[in-house]
Design an enzyme around this catalytic site. Structure first.
Site, PDB file in Angstrom:
ATOM      1  N   LYS A  82      39.586  40.282  39.822  1.00 38.68           N
ATOM      2  CA  LYS A  82      40.116  40.500  38.478  1.00 38.68           C
ATOM      3  C   LYS A  82      40.266  41.985  38.128  1.00 38.68           C
ATOM      4  O   LYS A  82      41.169  42.367  37.405  1.00 38.68           O
ATOM      5  CB  LYS A  82      39.220  39.829  37.431  1.00 38.68           C
ATOM      6  CG  LYS A  82      39.134  38.320  37.536  1.00 38.68           C
ATOM      7  CD  LYS A  82      40.333  37.659  36.953  1.00 38.68           C
ATOM      8  CE  LYS A  82      40.346  36.134  36.941  1.00 38.68           C
ATOM      9  NZ  LYS A  82      39.275  35.351  37.491  1.00 38.68           N
ATOM     10  N   GLU A 122      41.317  36.980  27.230  1.00 31.99           N
ATOM     11  CA  GLU A 122      40.724  35.645  27.279  1.00 31.99           C
ATOM     12  C   GLU A 122      39.894  35.593  28.554  1.00 31.99           C
ATOM     13  O   GLU A 122      40.130  36.342  29.481  1.00 31.99           O
ATOM     14  CB  GLU A 122      41.819  34.581  27.316  1.00 31.99           C
ATOM     15  CG  GLU A 122      42.392  34.271  28.715  1.00 31.99           C
ATOM     16  CD  GLU A 122      43.130  35.424  29.371  1.00 31.99           C
ATOM     17  OE1 GLU A 122      43.629  36.301  28.639  1.00 31.99           O
ATOM     18  OE2 GLU A 122      43.207  35.482  30.610  1.00 31.99           O
ATOM     19  N   SER A 168      37.851  35.258  46.677  1.00 33.63           N
ATOM     20  CA  SER A 168      38.206  35.935  45.422  1.00 33.63           C
ATOM     21  C   SER A 168      37.018  36.506  44.657  1.00 33.63           C
ATOM     22  O   SER A 168      37.174  37.447  43.889  1.00 33.63           O
ATOM     23  CB  SER A 168      38.993  34.969  44.528  1.00 33.63           C
ATOM     24  OG  SER A 168      38.286  33.750  44.350  1.00 33.63           O
TER      25      SER A 168
HETATM   26  C1  LIG Z   1      39.307  33.930  37.708  1.00 41.04           C
HETATM   27  C2  LIG Z   1      38.978  33.592  39.074  1.00 41.04           C
HETATM   28  C3  LIG Z   1      39.809  32.770  39.868  1.00 41.04           C
HETATM   29  C4  LIG Z   1      41.013  32.068  39.327  1.00 41.04           C
HETATM   30  O1  LIG Z   1      42.022  32.881  38.816  1.00 41.04           O
HETATM   31  P1  LIG Z   1      43.351  33.193  39.597  1.00 41.04           P
HETATM   32  O2  LIG Z   1      44.180  33.914  38.617  1.00 41.04           O
HETATM   33  O3  LIG Z   1      43.943  31.876  40.009  1.00 41.04           O
HETATM   34  O4  LIG Z   1      43.009  34.021  40.770  1.00 41.04           O
HETATM   35  C5  LIG Z   1      39.475  32.584  41.185  1.00 41.04           C
HETATM   36  N1  LIG Z   1      38.359  33.136  41.719  1.00 41.04           N
HETATM   37  C6  LIG Z   1      37.535  33.907  40.991  1.00 41.04           C
HETATM   38  C7  LIG Z   1      36.320  34.479  41.645  1.00 41.04           C
HETATM   39  C8  LIG Z   1      37.807  34.168  39.656  1.00 41.04           C
HETATM   40  O5  LIG Z   1      36.972  34.925  38.949  1.00 41.04           O
END
Ligand SMILES: *Cc1c(COP(=O)(O)O)cnc(C)c1O
Length: 394
Positions: free
Chosen positions: A91, A113, A379
């Site tokens: 993020k 948000e 992620s």
């Molecule tokens: C917010 C989040 C997601 C989902 O959001 P995307 O916009 O689809 O990437 C996925 N993995 C993590 C660790 C997140 O914090």
């Protein structure tokens, strides 16, 4: 059919996208649309953005060959370690970019948000760094299940506003943020946390996250002697980590794209967030896309064990990739994601975020050949999900 999977000049990906916004936001969104590319491509923005990504976020994030996991599934698995970024997820790539953009557009107040709280923390972090006022809208359900992130945001100086409409999760937080923006259009920039919302947000966020695939390109070249993998794998909530992972390969058909959406308790259980499989065309949060809705257009409440994937819509880029067959989308259920999280932890010593665990959940479902190279976007890290992991009975 067009073979270009990028956004067109009107803000559409095929039939998806656009900017469906209330009149009061028209000037703001129009201004953003006219300015964003100029700002993102300017030399001074690029210099500051990349310096912060390197020295503050800790990029490039490693591309790690997961040897034991590879052995188990009989293929070559690499993890793109977005979990090692400052604040624990991808993020921050986006929030660093958007705060620099907000400054250049003369904005003094930031709203956001958040679902799992990762975007809220990443926004509160860059607001502390740049000395900007920060208000984060978060569903009350998510406030309860992600309390550590709430405490972090507060310590960083943000005001966290619990939202009590709907089922009190990400969709409802987004509604409140848009409502705030409508009341304060002049001084406020809305940092959207994913590739959703009206044009130009999906494209802007995808570009800011594209650093992920830019790095994959040279990193996989170093490790495998070619600058592309056979498969790219990511989870999709709104689609930003997936967009960043595939961005440089969108029109490279040698690379197959596999995306994991949140099946919840099962696609047909009535408790799911598998938007691409369950969704129909409609408008949500300013974009024409696939969303979960009743036949008369009421949004269906989504469900996933993972707060970051608990969203009834999907970014327009991903609606188009899925509908044109460019991506394969697999719904991974709560129990499969849980099993994948424990498996990664015990084979590689990495505790993933629950969202990322959905991406790992595709391995028991798919067969890969021994020489195939698969890059999975990890992620985020699992710190925020420890409660859920501890309380879960496998
Ligand atoms: C917010 C989040 C997601 C989902 O959001 P995307 O916009 O689809 O990437 C996925 N993995 C993590 C660790 C997140 O914090």
């Amino acid at each position: 059919m067009s073979n270009d999977f990028n956004v067109n000049s009107d803000g559409y990906y095929g039939e998806f996208g656009g900017a469906y916004i209330p009149e009061i936001l028209y000037a703001n969104v129009e201004n953003l649309k006219n300015e964003y590319l100029k700002i993102l491509e300017s030399l001074d923005f690029q210099a500051e953005y990349h310096a912060l990504l390197r020295d503050y976020v800790g990029r490039p994030s490693p591309l790690y060959y997961a040897g034991r996991l590879s052995e188990k599934y009989g293929c070559r698995i690499y993890l793109k370690r977005e979990d090692l970024n400052h604040t624990g997820a991808h993020k921050i790539n986006n929030t660093i970019g958007q705060i620099l953009l907000a400054q250049r557009m003369g904005k003094t107040r930031i709203i956001a948000e958040t679902g799992a709280g990762q975007h809220g923390v990443a926004t509160a972090t860059v607001c502390a760094l740049m000395n900007m006022e920060c208000i984060v809208y978060m569903g009350k359900t998510d406030v309860a299940r992600q309390l550590l992130n709430v405490r972090k945001m507060e310590m960083l100086g943000a005001r966290v506003v619990p939202v009590t409409s709907g089922n009190m999760t990400l969709k409802d937080a987004t509604n409140e943020a848009i409502r705030d923006w409508c009341c304060n259009p002049a001084n406020t920039h809305y940092i959207i946390g994913s590739t959703v919302g009206p044009h130009p947000y999906p494209d802007m966020v995808a570009r800011l996250q594209s650093v992920i695939s830019k790095e994959i390109k040279w990193q996989i070249k170093e490790k495998e002697g070619r600058d592309y993998p056979d498969f790219l794998v990511a989870c999709v909530g709104g689609g930003s980590n997936a967009a960043g992972t595939v961005y440089e390969y969108l029109n490279d058909m040698r690379v197959k794209i596999v995306l994991a959406e949140a099946g919840g308790k099962g696609v047909d259980s009535g408790e799911s967030a598998a938007t691409i499989q369950l969704g129909t065309v409609g408008i949500i949060h300013g974009a024409r896309t696939l969303l979960m809705q009743t036949p008369d257009g009421q949004i269906t409440e989504p469900y996933s064990i993972s707060a970051g994937l608990d969203y009834p819509g999907i970014g327009p880029m991903h609606a188009n990739l899925a509908r044109t067959g460019r991506s394969e989308v697999i719904a991974i259920n709560d129990d499969e994601a849980m099993a994948a999280a424990f498996e990664l932890t015990r084979t590689e010593g990495i505790i993933p975020a629950l969202e990322s665990a959905h991406a790992l959940g595709i391995f028991p479902r798919k067969n890969f050949n021994p020489d195939e190279v698969i890059v999975v976007c990890l992620s985020g890290r699992g710190d925020k999900d420890m409660e859920t992991y501890v309380n879960y009975k496998l």
